[in-house]
Design a protein around this motif. Structure first.
Motif, PDB file in Angstrom:
ATOM      1  N   THR A   2       1.118  -1.171  -0.127  1.00  0.00           N
ATOM      2  CA  THR A   2      -0.017   0.096  -0.053  1.00  0.00           C
ATOM      3  C   THR A   2       0.685   1.227  -0.112  1.00  0.00           C
ATOM      4  O   THR A   2       1.748   1.273   0.776  1.00  0.00           O
ATOM      5  N   THR A   3       0.505   2.115  -0.851  1.00  0.00           N
ATOM      6  CA  THR A   3       1.241   3.469  -0.612  1.00  0.00           C
ATOM      7  C   THR A   3       0.267   4.548  -0.421  1.00  0.00           C
ATOM      8  O   THR A   3      -0.731   4.671  -0.985  1.00  0.00           O
ATOM      9  N   VAL A   4       0.712   5.281   0.568  1.00  0.00           N
ATOM     10  CA  VAL A   4       0.005   6.583   1.347  1.00  0.00           C
ATOM     11  C   VAL A   4       0.546   7.833   1.018  1.00  0.00           C
ATOM     12  O   VAL A   4       2.057   8.048   1.056  1.00  0.00           O
ATOM     13  N   ARG A   5      -0.292   8.728   0.444  1.00  0.00           N
ATOM     14  CA  ARG A   5       0.464   9.873   0.052  1.00  0.00           C
ATOM     15  C   ARG A   5      -0.023  11.007   1.268  1.00  0.00           C
ATOM     16  O   ARG A   5      -1.044  11.166   1.534  1.00  0.00           O
ATOM     17  N   TRP A   6       0.890  11.657   1.775  1.00  0.00           N
ATOM     18  CA  TRP A   6       0.743  12.593   3.215  1.00  0.00           C
ATOM     19  C   TRP A   6       1.270  13.802   2.566  1.00  0.00           C
ATOM     20  O   TRP A   6       2.437  14.018   2.229  1.00  0.00           O
ATOM     21  N   HIS A   7       0.173  14.914   2.864  1.00  0.00           N
ATOM     22  CA  HIS A   7       0.662  16.309   2.419  1.00  0.00           C
ATOM     23  C   HIS A   7       0.222  17.372   3.636  1.00  0.00           C
ATOM     24  O   HIS A   7      -0.910  17.185   3.775  1.00  0.00           O
ATOM     25  N   SER A   8       0.866  18.432   3.753  1.00  0.00           N
ATOM     26  CA  SER A   8       0.446  19.431   4.443  1.00  0.00           C
ATOM     27  C   SER A   8       0.900  20.757   4.075  1.00  0.00           C
ATOM     28  O   SER A   8       2.122  20.694   3.629  1.00  0.00           O
ATOM     29  N   GLU A   9       0.238  21.778   4.154  1.00  0.00           N
ATOM     30  CA  GLU A   9       0.584  23.091   4.116  1.00  0.00           C
ATOM     31  C   GLU A   9       1.166  23.867   5.234  1.00  0.00           C
ATOM     32  O   GLU A   9       1.627  24.992   5.149  1.00  0.00           O
ATOM     33  N   ARG A  10       1.195  23.189   6.392  1.00  0.00           N
ATOM     34  CA  ARG A  10       1.691  23.485   7.638  1.00  0.00           C
ATOM     35  C   ARG A  10       2.970  22.696   7.954  1.00  0.00           C
ATOM     36  O   ARG A  10       3.228  21.769   7.505  1.00  0.00           O
ATOM     37  N   PRO A  11       3.861  23.663   8.727  1.00  0.00           N
ATOM     38  CA  PRO A  11       5.406  22.946   9.016  1.00  0.00           C
ATOM     39  C   PRO A  11       4.991  21.948  10.112  1.00  0.00           C
ATOM     40  O   PRO A  11       4.162  21.986  10.890  1.00  0.00           O
ATOM     41  N   LEU A  12       6.052  21.180  10.356  1.00  0.00           N
ATOM     42  CA  LEU A  12       5.771  20.204  11.453  1.00  0.00           C
ATOM     43  C   LEU A  12       6.630  20.608  12.833  1.00  0.00           C
ATOM     44  O   LEU A  12       7.818  21.358  12.548  1.00  0.00           O
ATOM     45  N   HIS A  13       6.381  20.227  13.844  1.00  0.00           N
ATOM     46  CA  HIS A  13       6.932  20.296  15.249  1.00  0.00           C
ATOM     47  C   HIS A  13       8.047  19.453  15.283  1.00  0.00           C
ATOM     48  O   HIS A  13       7.752  18.233  15.282  1.00  0.00           O
ATOM     49  N   SER A  14       9.364  19.941  15.295  1.00  0.00           N
ATOM     50  CA  SER A  14      10.352  18.814  15.223  1.00  0.00           C
ATOM     51  C   SER A  14      10.512  17.981  16.642  1.00  0.00           C
ATOM     52  O   SER A  14      10.750  16.673  16.364  1.00  0.00           O
ATOM     53  N   GLY A  15      10.043  18.461  17.665  1.00  0.00           N
ATOM     54  CA  GLY A  15      10.269  17.620  18.752  1.00  0.00           C
ATOM     55  C   GLY A  15       9.101  16.450  18.573  1.00  0.00           C
ATOM     56  O   GLY A  15       9.392  15.392  18.953  1.00  0.00           O
ATOM     57  N   GLY A  33      10.333  12.061   0.055  1.00  0.00           N
ATOM     58  CA  GLY A  33       9.796  13.309  -0.035  1.00  0.00           C
ATOM     59  C   GLY A  33      10.348  14.274   0.649  1.00  0.00           C
ATOM     60  O   GLY A  33      11.704  14.253   0.608  1.00  0.00           O
ATOM     61  N   HIS A  34       9.619  15.440   0.810  1.00  0.00           N
ATOM     62  CA  HIS A  34      10.158  16.377   1.802  1.00  0.00           C
ATOM     63  C   HIS A  34       9.296  17.106   2.840  1.00  0.00           C
ATOM     64  O   HIS A  34       8.150  16.501   2.981  1.00  0.00           O
ATOM     65  N   ILE A  35      10.065  17.589   3.849  1.00  0.00           N
ATOM     66  CA  ILE A  35       9.338  17.855   5.104  1.00  0.00           C
ATOM     67  C   ILE A  35       9.738  19.494   5.105  1.00  0.00           C
ATOM     68  O   ILE A  35      10.616  19.851   4.641  1.00  0.00           O
ATOM     69  N   TRP A  36       8.872  20.188   5.984  1.00  0.00           N
ATOM     70  CA  TRP A  36       9.353  21.641   6.484  1.00  0.00           C
ATOM     71  C   TRP A  36       9.013  21.559   8.041  1.00  0.00           C
ATOM     72  O   TRP A  36       7.969  21.224   8.627  1.00  0.00           O
ATOM     73  N   LEU A  37       9.928  22.074   8.460  1.00  0.00           N
ATOM     74  CA  LEU A  37      10.137  22.130  10.067  1.00  0.00           C
ATOM     75  C   LEU A  37      10.002  23.489  10.659  1.00  0.00           C
ATOM     76  O   LEU A  37      10.406  24.386   9.873  1.00  0.00           O
ATOM     77  N   ALA A  38       9.101  23.675  11.685  1.00  0.00           N
ATOM     78  CA  ALA A  38       8.869  24.930  12.089  1.00  0.00           C
ATOM     79  C   ALA A  38      10.081  25.976  12.588  1.00  0.00           C
ATOM     80  O   ALA A  38      10.160  27.073  12.611  1.00  0.00           O
ATOM     81  N   SER A  44      13.448  23.304   2.791  1.00  0.00           N
ATOM     82  CA  SER A  44      13.144  22.121   2.534  1.00  0.00           C
ATOM     83  C   SER A  44      14.024  21.052   2.675  1.00  0.00           C
ATOM     84  O   SER A  44      15.269  21.239   2.685  1.00  0.00           O
ATOM     85  N   ILE A  45      13.452  20.120   3.513  1.00  0.00           N
ATOM     86  CA  ILE A  45      14.600  18.917   4.143  1.00  0.00           C
ATOM     87  C   ILE A  45      14.121  17.667   3.129  1.00  0.00           C
ATOM     88  O   ILE A  45      13.072  17.235   3.407  1.00  0.00           O
ATOM     89  N   ARG A  46      14.738  16.903   2.517  1.00  0.00           N
ATOM     90  CA  ARG A  46      14.741  15.885   1.644  1.00  0.00           C
ATOM     91  C   ARG A  46      14.394  14.719   2.899  1.00  0.00           C
ATOM     92  O   ARG A  46      15.301  14.339   3.820  1.00  0.00           O
ATOM     93  N   TRP A  47      13.687  13.857   2.483  1.00  0.00           N
ATOM     94  CA  TRP A  47      13.404  12.554   3.459  1.00  0.00           C
ATOM     95  C   TRP A  47      13.328  11.303   2.675  1.00  0.00           C
ATOM     96  O   TRP A  47      12.676  11.575   1.671  1.00  0.00           O
ATOM     97  N   GLU A  48      13.823  10.335   3.045  1.00  0.00           N
ATOM     98  CA  GLU A  48      14.025   9.048   2.466  1.00  0.00           C
ATOM     99  C   GLU A  48      14.385   7.932   3.552  1.00  0.00           C
ATOM    100  O   GLU A  48      15.164   8.082   4.302  1.00  0.00           O
TER     101      GLU A  48
END
Length: 119
Positions: A2-15, A33-38, A44-48
Motif C-alpha cells: 500500500t502507498t499512502v500520500r501525506w501532504h500538509s501546507e503547515r510545518p512540522l513541530h520537530s520535537g 519526499g520532503h518536510i518543512w520544520l517549524a 526544505s528537507i529531503r526525507w528518504e
C-alpha cells in the motif's frame, strides 16, 4: 503493498516529529519526499527511508511553495492511523506565531537552525 500520500501546507513541530519517527519508520518499507520544520521555516528537507533506516537531506532554500509531501509504502498500511500520526506532529497556530521554544532534536543531523531559517 500500500502507498499512502501525506501532504500538509503547515510545518512540522520537530520535537513531536522526532518522537513519532520510530513508529512511522517501523510502519513503512520505503518512503520519500520532503518536510518543512517549524524551526527551519525557510528550508526544505529531503526525507528518504528504506528498511527501517531514515535519512534527511541537507536543508535547502525553498524553490517552490513550502509544505510537506511524503509517499509512504508498506504492507497493509493503515492510512488513517499513519496520516493521523503525522498530522499530530504539525505545529499549532499558537506555536507558529512565536519563536520555537523546544529543543531541536535534529541539530546533530541537520546542524543547528539559524535565526535566518526561523522567519
Amino acid at each position: 503493498m500500500t502507498t499512502v500520500r501525506w501532504h500538509s501546507e503547515r510545518p512540522l513541530h520537530s520535537g513531536r516529529l522526532a518522537e513519532a519517527l520510530p513508529e512511522v519508520v517501523r510502519a513503512v518499507v520505503r518512503s520519500r519526499g520532503h518536510i518543512w520544520l517549524a524551526d527551519r521555516l525557510r528550508s526544505s528537507i529531503r526525507w528518504e527511508s528504506a528498511g527501517g533506516s531514515l535519512s534527511f537531506g541537507d536543508p535547502e532554500r525553498w524553490q517552490e511553495l513550502p509544505g510537506c509531501s511524503l509517499l509512504l509504502t508498506g504492507f497493509e498500511l493503515n492510512e488513517q492511523e499513519l496520516c493521523g500520526l503525522l498530522d499530530s506532529c504539525l505545529v499549532t497556530d499558537d506555536e507558529l506565531e512565536r519563536e520555537p521554544d523546544w529543543a531541536d532534536p535534529f541539530a546533530g543531523s541537520l546542524g543547528p537552525a539559524e535565526e535566518s531559517e526561523r522567519a
